[in-house]
Motif scaffolding. Structure first.
Motif, PDB file in Angstrom:
ATOM      1  N   THR A  40      41.396  73.238  35.523  1.00  0.00           N
ATOM      2  CA  THR A  40      42.139  73.478  34.284  1.00  0.00           C
ATOM      3  C   THR A  40      41.477  72.677  33.120  1.00  0.00           C
ATOM      4  N   ASP A  41      40.827  71.739  33.488  1.00  0.00           N
ATOM      5  CA  ASP A  41      40.091  71.125  32.177  1.00  0.00           C
ATOM      6  C   ASP A  41      38.684  71.410  31.903  1.00  0.00           C
ATOM      7  N   ASP A  42      38.289  72.658  32.812  1.00  0.00           N
ATOM      8  CA  ASP A  42      37.106  73.150  32.782  1.00  0.00           C
ATOM      9  C   ASP A  42      35.878  72.356  33.293  1.00  0.00           C
ATOM     10  N   VAL A  43      36.405  71.320  34.057  1.00  0.00           N
ATOM     11  CA  VAL A  43      35.452  70.226  34.560  1.00  0.00           C
ATOM     12  C   VAL A  43      34.954  71.372  35.971  1.00  0.00           C
ATOM     13  N   TRP A  68      38.671  61.007  40.312  1.00  0.00           N
ATOM     14  CA  TRP A  68      39.371  61.958  39.621  1.00  0.00           C
ATOM     15  C   TRP A  68      40.362  61.382  39.109  1.00  0.00           C
ATOM     16  N   ALA A  71      47.149  64.747  36.899  1.00  0.00           N
ATOM     17  CA  ALA A  71      47.696  65.184  35.494  1.00  0.00           C
ATOM     18  C   ALA A  71      48.860  64.230  35.294  1.00  0.00           C
ATOM     19  N   ASP A 121      41.289  57.255  29.452  1.00  0.00           N
ATOM     20  CA  ASP A 121      41.700  57.763  27.922  1.00  0.00           C
ATOM     21  C   ASP A 121      42.933  57.057  27.588  1.00  0.00           C
TER      22      ASP A 121
END
Length: 134
Positions: A40-43, A68, A71, A121
């Motif tokens: 879903t995060d385009d990884v 990994w 979420a 992050d």
């Protein structure tokens, strides 16, 4: 930012099923010997079948495993259940280190899989994860 990971595996179909369930990725491209999964995060995760007898040398030069990020804490617990369901769970429960929790296991090819929450992050890492030395 990381965009793609290429992972050589022993059994493509089992690994596709494993990573789809664990990381909630979708198959976007498939061939006889490789599959591209996208999160879903385009990884992107490329899985390449190299056969049942291929070896993975732990401690050799090169990437050893990928960490990994779940979420949320509920998703981390879901990942823990998935790892247990695949009989690959190493830690009996998620453990906390330096302000984040992690679960670890192995994929169907025996490759270590680590999932953490929260990600770097959100919580600054202040120490080297002991798993790096194991």
């Amino acid at each position: 930012m990381l965009g793609s990971v290429v992972l050589f595996v022993r059994d493509l179909e089992r690994c596709v099923d494993f990573y789809r369930e664990l990381l909630l990725m979708k198959v976007t491209v498939r061939s006889a010997t490789a599959t591209l999964l996208v999160g879903t995060d385009d990884v992107q995760l490329y899985l390449r079948d190299v056969g049942a007898n291929a070896e993975h040398f732990v401690g050799s030069v090169g990437v050893q495993y990928v960490v990994w990020v779940a979420a949320g804490f509920d998703d981390l617990r879901r990942c823990e259940r998935v790892l247990k369901g695949w009989s690959s769970h190493i830690a009996s429960t998620a453990r906390t280190s330096g302000g984040f929790s992690l679960v670890e296991g192995r994929d169907p090819s025996g490759i270590p899989v680590v999932v953490v929450y929260p990600g770097a992050d959100q919580v600054t890492r202040r120490e080297i994860l002991s798993r790096i030395y194991a």
